[in-house]
Every structure is written in structure tokens, then in C-alpha cells.
Design a protein around this motif. Structure first.
Motif, mmCIF file in Angstrom:
data_model
loop_
_atom_site.group_PDB
_atom_site.id
_atom_site.type_symbol
_atom_site.label_atom_id
_atom_site.label_comp_id
_atom_site.label_asym_id
_atom_site.label_seq_id
_atom_site.Cartn_x
_atom_site.Cartn_y
_atom_site.Cartn_z
ATOM 1 N N GLU A 144 0.831 -1.203 0.000
ATOM 2 C CA GLU A 144 0.000 0.000 0.000
ATOM 3 C C GLU A 144 0.867 1.255 0.000
ATOM 4 N N MET A 145 1.972 1.213 0.743
ATOM 5 C CA MET A 145 2.863 2.369 0.764
ATOM 6 C C MET A 145 3.469 2.619 -0.611
ATOM 7 N N ASN A 146 3.855 1.563 -1.307
ATOM 8 C CA ASN A 146 4.544 1.710 -2.586
ATOM 9 C C ASN A 146 3.609 1.950 -3.770
ATOM 10 N N LEU A 147 2.332 1.666 -3.605
ATOM 11 C CA LEU A 147 1.373 1.826 -4.700
ATOM 12 C C LEU A 147 0.250 2.764 -4.279
ATOM 13 N N HIS A 148 0.337 4.005 -4.665
ATOM 14 C CA HIS A 148 -0.704 5.027 -4.453
ATOM 15 C C HIS A 148 -0.767 5.592 -3.034
ATOM 16 N N LEU A 149 -0.607 4.755 -2.013
ATOM 17 C CA LEU A 149 -0.770 5.145 -0.616
ATOM 18 C C LEU A 149 -2.128 5.820 -0.440
ATOM 19 N N THR A 150 -2.149 7.102 -0.038
ATOM 20 C CA THR A 150 -3.430 7.802 0.144
ATOM 21 C C THR A 150 -3.672 8.837 -0.950
ATOM 22 N N GLY A 151 -2.927 8.722 -2.043
ATOM 23 C CA GLY A 151 -3.214 9.558 -3.208
ATOM 24 C C GLY A 151 -2.567 10.926 -3.226
ATOM 25 N N ASP A 152 -1.633 11.196 -2.310
ATOM 26 C CA ASP A 152 -1.036 12.528 -2.249
ATOM 27 C C ASP A 152 -0.323 12.904 -3.554
ATOM 28 N N ILE A 153 0.442 11.959 -4.117
ATOM 29 C CA ILE A 153 1.184 12.284 -5.342
ATOM 30 C C ILE A 153 0.229 12.542 -6.496
ATOM 31 N N HIS A 154 -0.881 11.826 -6.527
ATOM 32 C CA HIS A 154 -1.878 12.088 -7.572
ATOM 33 C C HIS A 154 -2.474 13.484 -7.414
ATOM 34 N N ALA A 155 -2.711 13.895 -6.175
ATOM 35 C CA ALA A 155 -3.243 15.242 -5.928
ATOM 36 C C ALA A 155 -2.252 16.301 -6.413
ATOM 37 N N ILE A 156 -0.975 16.064 -6.158
ATOM 38 C CA ILE A 156 0.051 17.002 -6.601
ATOM 39 C C ILE A 156 0.079 17.081 -8.122
ATOM 40 N N GLY A 157 0.003 15.914 -8.782
ATOM 41 C CA GLY A 157 -0.005 15.910 -10.242
ATOM 42 C C GLY A 157 -1.193 16.662 -10.812
ATOM 43 N N ALA A 158 -2.377 16.467 -10.228
ATOM 44 C CA ALA A 158 -3.574 17.158 -10.710
ATOM 45 C C ALA A 158 -3.452 18.665 -10.512
ATOM 46 N N ALA A 159 -2.957 19.073 -9.339
ATOM 47 C CA ALA A 159 -2.799 20.501 -9.065
ATOM 48 C C ALA A 159 -1.769 21.120 -10.006
ATOM 49 N N ASN A 160 -0.642 20.441 -10.172
ATOM 50 C CA ASN A 160 0.412 20.950 -11.051
ATOM 51 C C ASN A 160 -0.098 21.143 -12.480
ATOM 52 N N ASN A 161 -0.829 20.156 -12.996
ATOM 53 C CA ASN A 161 -1.271 20.209 -14.381
ATOM 54 C C ASN A 161 -2.445 21.152 -14.577
ATOM 55 N N LEU A 162 -3.229 21.395 -13.533
ATOM 56 C CA LEU A 162 -4.252 22.439 -13.598
ATOM 57 C C LEU A 162 -3.587 23.793 -13.811
ATOM 58 N N LEU A 163 -2.531 24.052 -13.071
ATOM 59 C CA LEU A 163 -1.817 25.319 -13.221
ATOM 60 C C LEU A 163 -1.204 25.431 -14.614
ATOM 61 N N ALA A 164 -0.702 24.315 -15.149
ATOM 62 C CA ALA A 164 -0.096 24.328 -16.480
ATOM 63 C C ALA A 164 -1.119 24.614 -17.574
ATOM 64 N N ALA A 165 -2.386 24.287 -17.309
ATOM 65 C CA ALA A 165 -3.425 24.425 -18.337
ATOM 66 C C ALA A 165 -4.030 25.822 -18.402
ATOM 67 N N ALA A 166 -3.659 26.679 -17.490
ATOM 68 C CA ALA A 166 -4.361 27.957 -17.322
ATOM 69 C C ALA A 166 -3.946 29.018 -18.340
ATOM 70 N N ARG A 167 -4.872 29.724 -18.880
ATOM 71 C CA ARG A 167 -4.823 31.102 -19.351
ATOM 72 C C ARG A 167 -4.153 31.454 -20.682
ATOM 73 N N VAL A 168 -2.993 30.914 -21.012
ATOM 74 C CA VAL A 168 -2.202 31.466 -22.114
ATOM 75 C C VAL A 168 -2.988 31.515 -23.420
ATOM 76 N N PHE A 169 -3.680 30.442 -23.790
ATOM 77 C CA PHE A 169 -4.410 30.398 -25.058
ATOM 78 C C PHE A 169 -5.418 31.533 -25.151
ATOM 79 N N HIS A 170 -6.117 31.805 -24.085
ATOM 80 C CA HIS A 170 -7.177 32.813 -24.125
ATOM 81 C C HIS A 170 -6.613 34.220 -24.275
ATOM 82 N N GLU A 171 -5.471 34.479 -23.696
ATOM 83 C CA GLU A 171 -4.851 35.789 -23.890
ATOM 84 C C GLU A 171 -4.394 35.979 -25.328
ATOM 85 N N LEU A 172 -3.998 34.871 -25.968
ATOM 86 C CA LEU A 172 -3.504 34.963 -27.339
ATOM 87 C C LEU A 172 -4.633 35.175 -28.348
ATOM 88 N N THR A 173 -5.860 34.853 -27.957
ATOM 89 C CA THR A 173 -6.970 34.867 -28.917
ATOM 90 C C THR A 173 -8.043 35.901 -28.607
#
Length: 646
Positions: A144-173
Motif C-alpha cells: 500500500e505504501m509503494n502503490l498510491h498510498l493515500t493519493g497525495d502524489i496524484h493530488a500534486i499531479g492534478a494541481a500541477n497540471n491544472l496550473l499548467a493548463a491555465a490562461r495562455v491560449f485565451h490571452e492569445l486569442t
């Protein structure tokens, strides 16, 4: 979970009987799956939330009960566990941390908590395997420790990629007025009303905070300034992440769909544990502090060179919502019932390399005065322990009472000039027969780690992790070198094969070192905040790595100038370099000196609170080997048990 730290002698004896030793030691997962012991952990029922049968999330608010580790308060002893520069097989640092915790908790009967990082699934399925320890010194359930655990790393990935998806396209258009209209739409009454809470950070940065309750109050010029971030697309530093070793994501082109209207850009991925959000999790002290740090993260400069932050993008609140459970450390236990807090998972070679400040503070609250918190620093002491001192202790104000440096005969033979050690291939004969001279040549690596650690004013105990092929003469050569370098002691450890019993002498040596250093009065950092970025890098390179000089690429020089102009020069340094050598070259073993350390690029982790120099062309996402560990991993469909993890 139990509700008291102390367990009576009969209970301790019962726990020890449950950890019956088998020789030779079975596979790690076979050992782990035989244990179902509940940890005694000194927490009230309201302090944690059960998460399945064998683990729980501990409230970050427990950390505020006690952060003082000096003898004047009721805090426990604070011990960092690090190591020499390892072989690619690892030298058992996590196993030693857990074995020592078992020795102190279940055998020496001292209140003890171990704090370790959550494993990334990149190494778990790649070369290195998991990070739950091994043999009879493990955190359970290890699968359990080595596979997913309580999902913290998945939460970090989702938060990181949400920030990466923000805004630039809309400012360009979109033009300024249309962009503002969409960001702050009018209601049915034709008025815009107050700005969303998530927008107020940018308003404050622009000096418009007094207009936050009426978006219609902004002038045309102020609307344009608020709505258009003018991100410099060529200098976007924020990258998407994935928690897997995938070398083909190191450099990619995005935006190739017809719907993106030709706005392509070359970029790359990092592994999730290298995300700044992971570093924020490791460094934060409270939910409020996390919100501040997340909002301060810089994604790019604007066209004028000013930093653009998550607050500017209005995404801070959403990031915090994704991270609200990840801020809580996961409580688990060792095979012998010692509590373990698993939290954060930054690599030491590309990130801060330590478990979280919050977990350490919670541990100190749990053990109380006279107890022990054992916190692990990643890879060799040249990176993991250095970052523990300069980043974690600087930020938290905690002072370590002692350091443990883990060494092996195998690694010291490699540093003495032994043949290459390659995962998946049999060890060369040099590692399976006695060669005292080869060991004596390699102890220079251990000597330097001891000397470097003592520069921080912290006593050192060397833990010599014993392998069956070692000899007494090899051990004595290492012990003599460690003591000559200034270590308080050098102790043979057999915790992999014997559990806590095999590390009791190490526990006694660590306790003695801590008790001689009760107030941690000699602790010091090697550079002040006021020193410039280049000077801090040179201080680490020349004093700890023993480089003769540091060279900076043109790109690195530009980044240093930009970060200084942006006001980040006072931040400490988080070096990204190979774990296999004091130098930038993994093939330079032992204790090299006189080299020039090349800095190829820099990144600014303003939210986490440090500057990251990339030593040479250092990849921030690993690749898989030809024969990864995943070939061995599967599920027994009759029992639903995971098999093949190591």
C-alpha cells in the motif's frame, strides 16, 4: 490505532514474538504481508482519520502543538538519517531508518516516530524499487505504501497540471475588453459586482485591492492591466508532470491540434515528485502557509521580466482544494509496531529530498521530551542532508541533535575503484570476497560526508549496514576511518535480517550522541540569506563538494540576473545533481576535488522558497531501464495479493 505512545513490557515482548525471524530473509513483500500489528502512537481520536484498515491521515494541526526541540521545552530529540554516495542498488538507508526506529521504539523502549517520504511509482516500477525499507525492517503494509498510498502524489499531479493548463491560449486569442468581460462577467442586472476571491491576490499585487468589491470601478487601463498577464511564452518555466519514468517526455511540442490555432510551443515534462507543489508540501507548516506558498509559485516572467504567479492566474484556491487532504501525513507502522509518518516525496537529486516539516513537527509532538524523531534525507549526505540543513531547518527553525550516516562495504569498494555496479547484473567478484585495501581506498567518501556533516555543528554516528559477504577486517577499516574523521561512533547493523534487535547498538549510540547535544547549541548554517545566488552556489560547491570553481552557462547567467531583479536573491539553494558523486560526473567516485562544477540552468521555486540550479544537463524526469522492476510485479488473482514488489 492505539491511544498511547508507551507500551508495557509484556506488550513489547508480544510484538517481538510476532516478528518471528526466518533465515534466509524472505522477499520483502512476503515478510510485510505476515504483519498486522497496530501502532501505539499517542494521538487522540480527533487527531486522525482512518484510511482503510492499516493507515490513517493525521491532522496537520497536530504540528502546532510543539515545534521547539531544545531542552527548554517538551520536544523530543531530532535525528536526521543520511548516507554516503550510493551504488545504483541503494545502501539500505530507508531500511536503516526503519530498523533504528524499531530498535529505539520496540527494544530500547524510547518513544519514537520515523518520518519518511512517500515512494514515487517511477522508481517503484523502474530500477530502485519501493521505499518502505526491507527484510525485517519495513513499513507495513509495504504494497500500500509503494502503490498510491493515500493519493497525495496524484493530488500534486492534478494541481500541477491544472496550473499548467491555465490562461495562455485565451490571452492569445482575445482582446483586452473581451478578456476582462469573460473573467468578470456582468450579472442579470448589468453589473459585475465583486471580484472572485481567487482574483484578489492579483488585485493586491497591482495596487487595486481597494476596488475588489466592485469590478465596474476599474478604469479601462486598469481592466487591461488586470486581465492581461502578458506571459512571455518563450520563458514559461512551469512544466506538466507525470509520476512515471518516461524519457520521451523530456522534450515535447504542445499545441499541435488545429483547435489551438498554431500556438505550438516546445516544452517537457518533469516527474511529479519534482513539481514545485511537492516541494511546497514538504516545506509548508499549515494550511494557511500552504495557501501563501501556492499563490507565490512563479510560472513564467511577463514580457517585462516581472514574475507571473499562481495568484495572478487566480488558481490558488483551486490548488489548495486539491491539496487539502495531501497536507495531512499518513500514519503507518513498522513490522514491530513503531509509528511511521509518511509524507511528501521529493527526490534529493532534483528536488528538496526530505519528508515534510509538518510530519517532523507532528512526530516531535507525539514523542514528547526525551523521545526521538528519526527523519530521513534522500541519497548521499552531499545533497539530501545538505538540503535538510539549508532548506528544511532554515525554514522550520528545527535543530537536529544528531545525524546518522549509512555506509556499506559494497559502496565503499565502488568508491575505492571497484567495478561498475549495475542493477540486474551479478555483482563482480570484488564485492563478494574480502578486499580490505579496496575498502581503505573508498573510505575517503565516508570521511568527507562525516566532515561535511560536522561543519553544521551536528554530531555524527555511522551506521555500517552489514551484508553477508562482508568481513571483520573490512568493517574495522571503515570504523577506524569514521572515528578518525570525527564520528562519535561507527556501529555494525543487522536490522535487515534481525529487525530492531539488529540496530539496538546503533540506537544506543544515537541516544548517547543526542544526550550530549541536548540543546543543539552548535548547530549552524553555512551561508546567510543575504549572500547572492552565485555566491551561495559556490559556497556549496567549493566547501562541501570540494570543487575548485563553478562555471555558469549563458542561460544560467541570464536566469540569475532575472531572479535577482525579481527579488529572489535571498532564497536558499536547492542543487539538482547526480547522487552518485560529490561532483557533477557520476563516474568520479570516492572524494574528488579540484574540478569545475558546471551550472547549466536555474529554476525558481518561489513558493517552496528556494532556487534550483541544474548541475550540467540534468534530466528532471528519469527513464526506464531495459528490464524494469515491473516485469516482476503482478497480482495473485486467487488471493488478490500484490506480488513481486521490492
Amino acid at each position: 490505532m492505539g491511544n498511547g505512545q508507551s507500551v508495557n513490557a509484556a506488550k513489547r515482548q508480544s510484538l517481538r514474538k510476532l516478528t518471528d525471524i526466518i533465515s534466509p530473509v524472505p522477499a520483502d513483500i512476503d515478510v510485510a504481508q505476515r504483519r498486522t500489528i497496530a501502532a501505539a502512537c499517542g494521538l487522540a481520536e480527533d487527531d486522525y482519520e482512518p484510511y482503510g484498515r492499516y493507515k490513517a491521515k493525521v491532522s496537520e494541526r497536530v504540528a502546532s502543538r510543539k515545534t521547539d526541540t531544545t531542552s527548554g521545552g517538551r520536544g523530543g530529540y531530532y535525528v536526521v538519517v543520511a548516507g554516503i554516495n550510493p551504488t545504483p542498488l541503494g545502501e539500505g538507508k530507508s531500511t536503516t531508518t526503519i530498523g533504528l526506529a524499531q530498535a529505539m521504539g520496540a527494544h530500547l523502549e524510547r518513544p519514537t516516530v520515523a518520518c519518511i517520504r512517500q515512494p514515487s511509482m517511477g522508481p517503484t516500477f523502474g530500477i530502485k524499487g519501493g521505499a518502505a525499507g526491507g527484510g525485517y525492517s519495513q513499513v507495513i503494509p509495504m504494497e500500500e505504501m509503494n502503490l498510491h498510498l493515500t493519493g497525495d502524489i496524484h493530488a500534486i499531479g492534478a494541481a500541477n497540471n491544472l496550473l499548467a493548463a491555465a490562461r495562455v491560449f485565451h490571452e492569445l486569442t482575445q482582446k483586452d475588453e473581451a478578456l476582462f468581460d469573460r473573467l468578470c462577467p456582468k450579472g442579470k442586472d448589468g453589473k459585475r459586482g465583486a471580484f472572485a476571491k481567487s482574483m484578489r491576490g492579483r488585485l493586491e499585487r497591482l495596487g487595486l485591492g481597494h476596488k475588489r468589491d466592485d469590478a465596474d470601478a476599474l478604469t479601462t487601463e486598469e481592466r487591461a492591466k488586470f486581465a492581461r498577464l502578458d506571459i512571455d511564452r518563450e520563458r514559461i518555466s512551469w512544466r506538466r508532470v507525470v509520476d512515471m519514468n518516461d524519457r520521451f517526455l523530456r522534450k515535447i511540442t504542445i499545441g499541435q491540434s488545429d483547435t489551438e490555432k498554431g500556438f505550438t510551443r516546445e516544452t517537457g515534462f518533469d516527474i511529479t515528485v519534482a513539481s514545485e507543489i511537492m516541494a511546497v508540501l514538504a516545506m509548508t507548516t499549515s494550511m494557511e502557509d500552504m495557501e501563501r506558498r501556492l499563490g507565490a509559485m512563479v510560472v513564467a516572467p511577463d514580457v517585462c521580466g516581472n514574475p507571473v504567479t499562481a495568484d495572478d492566474l487566480g488558481v490558488t484556491g483551486a490548488l489548495l482544494a486539491l491539496m487539502k487532504d495531501a497536507i495531512k501525513p499518513t500514519l503507518m507502522q513498522t513490522l514491530e509496531g513503531t509509528p511511521v509518518l509518511v509524507h511528501a516525496g521529493p527526490f534529493a537529486n532534483i528536488a528538496s529530498g526530505n519528508s515534510s516539516v509538518i510530519a517532523d513537527q507532528i512526530g516531535l509532538s507525539m514523542v514528547g521530551e526525551g523521545g526521538f524523531v528519526l527523519t530521513e534525507a534522500g541519497f548521499g549526505a552531499d545533497i539530501g542532508l545538505e538540503k535538510f540543513m539549508h532548506l528544511k531547518c532554515r525554514s522550520s527553525g528545527l535543530k537536529p541533535h544528531a545525524a546518522v550516516i549509512v555506509a556499506t562495504v559494497r559502496a565503499l569498494k565502488l568508491h575505492g575503484g571497484g567495478p561498475a555496479v549495475t542493477p540486474g547484473k551479478p555483482l563482480a567478484e570484488a564485492y563478494t570476497r574480502e578486499d580490505v585495501e579496496l575498502v581503505k581506498k573508498g573510505v575517503a567518501n565516508l570521511t568527507r560526508h562525516v566532515e561535511n556533516t560536522k561543519k553544521f555543528g551536528v554530531p555524527v554516528v555511522v551506521a555500517l549496514n552489514v551484508f553477508p559477504s562482508d568481513t571483520a577486517e573490512e568493517h574495522e577499516a571503515i570504523r577506524a576511518a569514521a572515528i578518525a574523521a570525527g564520528a562519535d561512533d561507527c556501529v555494525l547493523c543487522t536490522h535487515h535480517a534481525e529487525g530492531g534487535k539488529g540496530a539496538t547498538k546503533l540506537g544506543e549510540a544515537v541516544a548517547a550522541a543526542c544526550e550530549k547535544n541536548k540543546d543543539a547549541e552548535e548547530f549552524k548554517l553555512l551561508y546567510p540569506d543575504s549572500m547572492g545566488i552565485k555566491e551561495k552556489i559556490s559556497k556549496i560547491a567549493c566547501e562541501l563538494y570540494r570543487a575548485k570553481d563553478v562555471s555558469f552557462s549563458e542561460q544560467a547567467e541570464e536566469k540569475i540576473a532575472m531572479f535577482t531583479a525579481q527579488g529572489f536573491a535571498s532564497l536558499p539553494i536547492c542543487m539538482a545533481k547526480t547522487q552518485y558523486s560529490f561532483s557533477h560526473d557520476a563516474n568520479l567516485k570516492g572524494a574528488p576535488s579540484g574540478f569545475t562544477l558546471p551550472i547549466g540552468d536555474l529554476r525558481c521555486s518561489a513558493g517552496a522558497g528556494f532556487i534550483v540550479p541544474l548541475v550540467g544537463a540534468f534530466p528532471t524526469i528519469p527513464g526506464l531501464p531495459t528490464r524494469p522492476a515491473y516485469y516482476e510485479i503482478s497480482v495473485d488473482t486467487k488471493t488478490d495479493r500484490v506480488v513481486g514488489l521490492s
